[in-house]
Write a protein that holds these residues in place. Structure first.
Motif, short mmCIF file in Angstrom:
data_model
loop_
_atom_site.label_atom_id
_atom_site.label_comp_id
_atom_site.label_asym_id
_atom_site.label_seq_id
_atom_site.Cartn_x
_atom_site.Cartn_y
_atom_site.Cartn_z
N LYS A 1 5.41 -16.50 -14.69
CA LYS A 1 4.87 -15.27 -13.99
C LYS A 1 6.24 -13.81 -14.59
O LYS A 1 6.73 -14.65 -15.54
CB LYS A 1 5.60 -15.37 -12.80
N LYS A 2 5.63 -12.18 -14.80
CA LYS A 2 6.04 -11.75 -15.22
C LYS A 2 8.07 -11.76 -14.31
O LYS A 2 8.26 -11.31 -13.61
CB LYS A 2 5.83 -10.23 -15.36
N PRO A 3 8.70 -11.20 -15.22
CA PRO A 3 10.32 -10.83 -14.42
C PRO A 3 10.12 -10.27 -13.52
O PRO A 3 9.50 -9.08 -14.29
CB PRO A 3 11.42 -11.15 -15.24
N ARG A 4 10.11 -9.58 -12.06
CA ARG A 4 9.92 -9.09 -11.92
C ARG A 4 11.66 -8.05 -11.50
O ARG A 4 12.69 -8.47 -11.37
CB ARG A 4 10.60 -9.51 -9.73
N LYS A 5 10.99 -7.00 -12.00
CA LYS A 5 11.79 -5.98 -11.76
C LYS A 5 11.82 -4.64 -9.74
O LYS A 5 10.23 -4.96 -10.11
CB LYS A 5 12.12 -4.67 -12.87
N GLU A 6 12.23 -4.08 -9.31
CA GLU A 6 11.59 -3.33 -8.52
C GLU A 6 11.47 -2.28 -8.82
O GLU A 6 12.11 -1.21 -10.08
CB GLU A 6 13.14 -3.21 -7.33
N GLN A 7 10.36 -1.87 -8.29
CA GLN A 7 9.64 -0.64 -8.47
C GLN A 7 10.78 0.73 -8.18
O GLN A 7 10.43 0.62 -7.08
CB GLN A 7 8.52 -0.42 -8.63
N PRO A 8 11.05 1.47 -9.11
CA PRO A 8 11.28 2.99 -8.83
C PRO A 8 10.51 3.61 -8.34
O PRO A 8 8.96 3.09 -8.44
CB PRO A 8 12.29 3.58 -10.17
N VAL A 9 11.03 4.66 -7.56
CA VAL A 9 10.04 5.29 -6.74
C VAL A 9 10.16 6.93 -7.46
O VAL A 9 11.27 7.14 -7.37
CB VAL A 9 9.82 5.87 -5.55
N ARG A 10 9.38 7.44 -7.69
CA ARG A 10 9.80 9.22 -7.54
C ARG A 10 8.59 9.71 -6.82
O ARG A 10 7.41 9.30 -5.49
CB ARG A 10 8.60 10.01 -8.97
N ARG A 11 9.58 11.02 -6.77
CA ARG A 11 8.81 11.78 -5.41
C ARG A 11 8.40 13.18 -6.30
O ARG A 11 8.93 14.08 -6.62
CB ARG A 11 9.78 12.18 -4.19
N CYS A 12 7.93 13.38 -5.78
CA CYS A 12 7.11 15.90 -5.69
C CYS A 12 5.99 15.87 -4.51
O CYS A 12 5.27 15.45 -4.07
CB CYS A 12 5.90 15.09 -6.97
N LEU A 13 5.85 17.24 -4.41
CA LEU A 13 5.17 18.07 -3.64
C LEU A 13 3.64 18.21 -4.78
O LEU A 13 3.86 18.68 -5.83
CB LEU A 13 5.34 19.13 -3.46
N PHE A 14 2.21 17.98 -4.05
CA PHE A 14 1.17 17.97 -5.31
C PHE A 14 1.31 19.72 -4.05
O PHE A 14 0.16 19.79 -3.41
CB PHE A 14 0.39 17.43 -4.64
N LEU A 15 0.94 20.90 -5.34
CA LEU A 15 0.38 22.23 -4.86
C LEU A 15 -0.93 22.75 -4.31
O LEU A 15 -1.58 22.34 -5.68
CB LEU A 15 1.01 23.26 -5.23
N VAL A 16 -1.49 21.81 -3.54
CA VAL A 16 -3.23 22.13 -3.47
C VAL A 16 -3.60 23.90 -3.27
O VAL A 16 -3.11 24.27 -1.81
CB VAL A 16 -3.83 21.58 -2.43
N ILE A 17 -3.72 25.07 -3.89
CA ILE A 17 -3.50 26.60 -3.68
C ILE A 17 -5.28 25.97 -4.21
O ILE A 17 -5.68 26.52 -4.85
CB ILE A 17 -3.41 27.08 -5.00
N ARG A 18 -5.54 26.97 -2.81
CA ARG A 18 -6.95 27.71 -2.17
C ARG A 18 -6.87 28.78 -2.85
O ARG A 18 -5.83 29.76 -1.73
CB ARG A 18 -7.37 27.03 -1.18
N ASN A 19 -7.59 29.75 -3.62
CA ASN A 19 -7.84 31.47 -3.53
C ASN A 19 -9.09 31.89 -2.59
O ASN A 19 -9.56 31.65 -1.61
CB ASN A 19 -8.48 31.15 -5.29
#
Length: 346
Positions: free
Chosen positions: A221-239
């Motif tokens: 098995k591939k040596p396990r590393k804890e996956q980092p977490v990134r966060r953001c907002l998706f701007l669903v802009i409607r005209n």
């Protein structure tokens, strides 16, 4: 043919191997190449409908080379690892402009094309050109690691070297296309990652992992590393017309070349980001946070549904487009974007 490994495998393939997959019909280097790229890190059952749609739209290398990248990415949406699609498009253009529309028929030359590694080049040579060339995809690695009890993670160069040596050793000079399909099939259907069906394996008599009863330990098995977490907002802009603003990602990097929702890191940044895009929020609503997992990190994204006021300034940028989800316009979109767009049209 003196290698009993290949002989047993081919006998099994004649009885039980898969022979009706779409890329096994009308065998041609182009079809083999596209299927091999799609099958990288993706299951056969997932690939089949994508392959069939892709072939319907791009039946040959010329049509793929002439297509817009957006069309190619649109057909790839949902398969992931989008660099594969970009490399596919670029390689098609090289084959047409520099190779006269004909794929090279040797491993070294094929590896000069974008996105084609040693194993994919071997598959094209073996299946399409009937040339003796070894392959080493994930299924083959598992078969060989267990059969020879090759310890360690295949991502390590020393382990990979041993596996390639065995792959070369066992590859026969006859029925090369059948052998190539056979060893992939065995790994996919019998010598599976979990609960291998050793009772019905043609190689069981000489499988070293089976002999010592630790099949699950191979490959390592591939040596396990804890996956980092990134966060953001998706701007669903409607005209006011109901169109949704999409932004094109740079060609390289995450979701390269795909159309996505504009992003910002925090709620406090929504107004500034909208100003930079050339639109003014009239009202907005936050949806629940969702997660999309990449190979090396998790992305937690929260959609912000934004109703925008008049937005004529947006069109000043070539990297932005107002998109109507109900239109027939073909754009390459990332999977979370496609899912949100579908949700908004239901």
């Amino acid at each position: 043919m003196t290698d009993r490994f290949a002989e047993k495998l081919l006998h099994w393939f004649d009885l039980y191997g898969r022979k009706d997959l779409p890329w096994q019909q009308n065998i041609h280097p182009y079809r083999v190449w596209v299927s091999e790229i799609m099958l990288q890190q993706t299951q056969v059952s997932t690939v089949i409908p994508y392959f069939e749609r892709f072939m319907a739209s791009f039946p040959d290398v010329q049509s793929l080379a002439n297509a817009e990248l957006d069309q190619v990415l649109h057909h790839w949406t949902g398969l992931g690892y989008y660099a594969r699609a970009r490399n596919l498009h670029r390689a098609a253009q090289i084959v047409v402009t520099e190779c006269g529309g004909e794929f090279p028929d040797d491993v070294e030359a094929l590896q000069q094309l974008p996105g084609i590694g040693r194993s994919t080049a071997g598959a094209i040579c073996a299946i399409a050109h009937q040339k003796q060339a070894a392959i080493l995809d994930g299924n083959v690695k598992r078969v060989l690691a267990r059969y020879h009890a090759i310890a360690g993670w295949p991502g390590q160069s020393s382990v990979l070297k041993q596996l390639w040596e065995q792959a070369e050793l066992h590859t026969p000079s006859e029925r090369i296309a059948d052998y190539t399909q056979a060893i992939m099939d065995l790994g996919a259907t019998v010598c599976t990652r979990s609960k291998p069906d050793c009772d019905n394996c043609p190689l069981a008599d000489n499988c070293q992992a089976l002999a010592i009863g630790n099949q699950a330990d191979f490959p390592g098995k591939k040596p396990r590393k804890e996956q980092p977490v990134r966060r953001c907002l998706f701007l669903v802009i409607r005209n006011p017309e109901g169109d949704i603003l999409l932004e094109r990602r740079p060609a390289n990097g995450l979701w390269g070349g795909l159309w996505v929702f504009p992003q910002c890191p925090e709620i406090e940044d929504i107004h500034n980001t909208c100003d930079q895009l050339g639109c003014t929020p009239k009202s907005w609503e936050l949806l629940s946070t969702r997660r999309h997992t990449f190979s090396h990190f998790h992305l937690d994204y929260q959609p912000a549904l934004i109703e925008a006021q008049q937005t004529s300034q947006v069109m000043d940028s070539p990297g932005l487009v107002w998109y109507n989800p109900a239109s027939s316009l073909e754009l390459g979109t990332a999977q979370p974007v496609r899912q949100l767009l579908q949700q908004l049209t239901q």
